[in-house]
Enzyme design. Structure first.
Site, PDB file in Angstrom:
ATOM      1  N   ARG A  36      16.323  62.077  46.000  1.00 21.53           N
ATOM      2  CA  ARG A  36      16.062  61.199  44.652  1.00 21.53           C
ATOM      3  C   ARG A  36      15.081  60.086  44.844  1.00 21.53           C
ATOM      4  NH1 ARG A  36      21.481  58.024  45.497  1.00 21.53           N
ATOM      5  NH2 ARG A  36      20.926  56.929  43.923  1.00 21.53           N
ATOM      6  N   LYS A  63      18.777  47.749  40.136  1.00 20.24           N
ATOM      7  CA  LYS A  63      18.906  47.624  38.728  1.00 20.24           C
ATOM      8  C   LYS A  63      20.237  47.474  38.153  1.00 20.24           C
ATOM      9  CE  LYS A  63      17.369  51.611  38.089  1.00 20.24           C
ATOM     10  NZ  LYS A  63      16.966  52.444  39.569  1.00 20.24           N
ATOM     11  N   ARG A  84      25.791  51.991  50.731  1.00 22.42           N
ATOM     12  CA  ARG A  84      26.198  51.664  49.112  1.00 22.42           C
ATOM     13  C   ARG A  84      27.740  52.419  48.987  1.00 22.42           C
ATOM     14  NH1 ARG A  84      23.246  52.322  43.682  1.00 22.42           N
ATOM     15  NH2 ARG A  84      23.109  54.335  43.996  1.00 22.42           N
ATOM     16  N   ARG A 142      13.039  57.865  32.484  1.00 24.20           N
ATOM     17  CA  ARG A 142      12.740  58.206  33.762  1.00 24.20           C
ATOM     18  C   ARG A 142      11.626  59.250  33.884  1.00 24.20           C
ATOM     19  NH1 ARG A 142      17.658  57.084  36.064  1.00 24.20           N
ATOM     20  NH2 ARG A 142      17.987  57.377  38.349  1.00 24.20           N
ATOM     21  N   ARG A 191      29.092  57.323  46.744  1.00 30.40           N
ATOM     22  CA  ARG A 191      28.608  58.382  45.392  1.00 30.40           C
ATOM     23  C   ARG A 191      28.058  59.588  46.013  1.00 30.40           C
ATOM     24  NH1 ARG A 191      25.119  54.912  41.242  1.00 30.40           N
ATOM     25  NH2 ARG A 191      23.608  56.472  41.737  1.00 30.40           N
TER      26      ARG A 191
HETATM   27  P1  ADP Z   1      19.652  55.586  40.922  1.00 28.15           P
HETATM   28  O1  ADP Z   1      18.730  55.256  39.996  1.00 28.15           O
HETATM   29  O2  ADP Z   1      20.499  54.800  41.904  1.00 28.15           O
HETATM   30  O3  ADP Z   1      19.379  57.009  41.265  1.00 28.15           O
HETATM   31  P2  ADP Z   1      21.493  56.142  38.365  1.00 28.15           P
HETATM   32  O4  ADP Z   1      22.938  55.848  38.578  1.00 28.15           O
HETATM   33  O5  ADP Z   1      20.859  55.467  37.672  1.00 28.15           O
HETATM   34  O6  ADP Z   1      21.291  56.148  40.132  1.00 28.15           O
HETATM   35  O7  ADP Z   1      21.521  57.509  38.141  1.00 28.15           O
HETATM   36  C1  ADP Z   1      22.021  58.662  38.864  1.00 28.15           C
HETATM   37  C2  ADP Z   1      21.636  60.194  38.469  1.00 28.15           C
HETATM   38  O8  ADP Z   1      21.718  60.418  37.020  1.00 28.15           O
HETATM   39  C3  ADP Z   1      20.123  60.233  38.364  1.00 28.15           C
HETATM   40  O9  ADP Z   1      19.914  60.869  39.757  1.00 28.15           O
HETATM   41  C4  ADP Z   1      19.897  61.670  37.607  1.00 28.15           C
HETATM   42  O10 ADP Z   1      20.623  62.818  38.132  1.00 28.15           O
HETATM   43  C5  ADP Z   1      20.860  61.029  36.248  1.00 28.15           C
HETATM   44  N1  ADP Z   1      20.033  60.267  35.323  1.00 28.15           N
HETATM   45  C6  ADP Z   1      20.264  59.180  35.265  1.00 28.15           C
HETATM   46  N2  ADP Z   1      19.289  58.710  34.199  1.00 28.15           N
HETATM   47  C7  ADP Z   1      18.669  59.584  33.858  1.00 28.15           C
HETATM   48  C8  ADP Z   1      17.606  59.919  32.949  1.00 28.15           C
HETATM   49  N3  ADP Z   1      17.054  59.187  32.284  1.00 28.15           N
HETATM   50  N4  ADP Z   1      17.217  61.226  32.771  1.00 28.15           N
HETATM   51  C9  ADP Z   1      17.666  62.077  33.550  1.00 28.15           C
HETATM   52  N5  ADP Z   1      18.517  62.049  34.478  1.00 28.15           N
HETATM   53  C10 ADP Z   1      19.104  60.681  34.613  1.00 28.15           C
END
Ligand code: ADP
Length: 217
Positions: free
Chosen positions: A174, A14, A130, A91, A163
């Protein structure tokens, strides 16, 4: 402003796609992961510490905190862009309903939800290899998207890191959280008639072009 949501499992690309789209479209990219990582850097605040810990484990940060961040970004971007691309939000269905209600206040709605489809075994390989630039957020991969100089960001010269949530012990959680809470949003947006599926496997530029086509339809 056309509100677009990009959906897909962790590692589906994404952020990679979004970073390409901003170069070719009048598009504002809002990543809740990036916003939360920035907020979590404030090491003196207990709230920031708890957000960082939640993210490290791959659990979801509270709906209230993330919802407030998104509302703030929507207000900031009013009218300035043709597209507003939300990456990482919603999410879960509660967040999707919240977003719908917030947008409805201004007579708006999600115009398109793009689902980046990537098989599970590809996701695991992408996440474990990554590397990310903590300074500018650029993403790399130790095998498939190497920087010009090992360990150094091409864009800003920052030192690349893994990360904490990309460590193998957190990747599995995840993906589990994605299947338990986020995957049902595909049905949610399909039900609203705005879902487009895009294959997320292949050259990043080609995937970005396919997403650009889907959002402009
Ligand atoms: P990825 O989608 O690759 O897991 P992101 O950078 O989008 O990585 O998100 C990393 C973390 O940030 C998630 O695992 C969560 O802990 C938090 N996060 C991001 N967006 C949300 C959301 N909409 N609601 C709750 N937690 C979120």
């Amino acid at each position: 402003m056309k509100i677009v949501v990009i959906l897909g499992a962790p590692g589906s690309g994404k952020g990679t796609v979004a970073s390409r789209l901003v170069k070719s479209l009048p598009l504002r990219h809002v990543s809740t992961g990036d916003l939360l990582r920035a907020a979590a850097k404030n090491a003196d605040s207990p709230l920031a510490k708890s957000v960082a810990e939640t993210m490290r484990k791959g659990e979801l940060v509270s709906d209230e905190i993330v919802g407030a961040l998104v509302v703030e970004q929507l207000a900031k971007s009013k009218g300035d862009y043709e597209y507003f691309l939300l990456d990482g939000y919603p999410r879960n269905e509660k967040q999707a309903a919240f977003l719908e209600a917030e947008l409805a206040k201004g007579g708006e709605k999600v115009a398109k939800a793009v689902w980046l489809e990537v098989p599970e075994e590809v996701l695991v390989g992408r996440l474990s290899g990554r590397r990310t630039c903590p300074k500018c957020g650029a993403g790399y991969h130790v095998e498939t998207m190497k920087p010009k100089v090992d360990g150094i960001c091409d864009a800003c010269g920052g030192a690349l890191v893994q990360r904490p949530d990309d460590a193998p012990e957190n990747v599995a959680n995840r993906l589990k959280v994605y299947h338990a809470k986020t995957a049902s949003l595909l049905g949610w947006y399909e039900g609203k008639g705005v879902l487009s599926r895009v294959c997320g496997v292949g050259e990043a530029d080609a995937v970005a072009a396919a997403v650009a086509k889907a959002i402009s339809e």
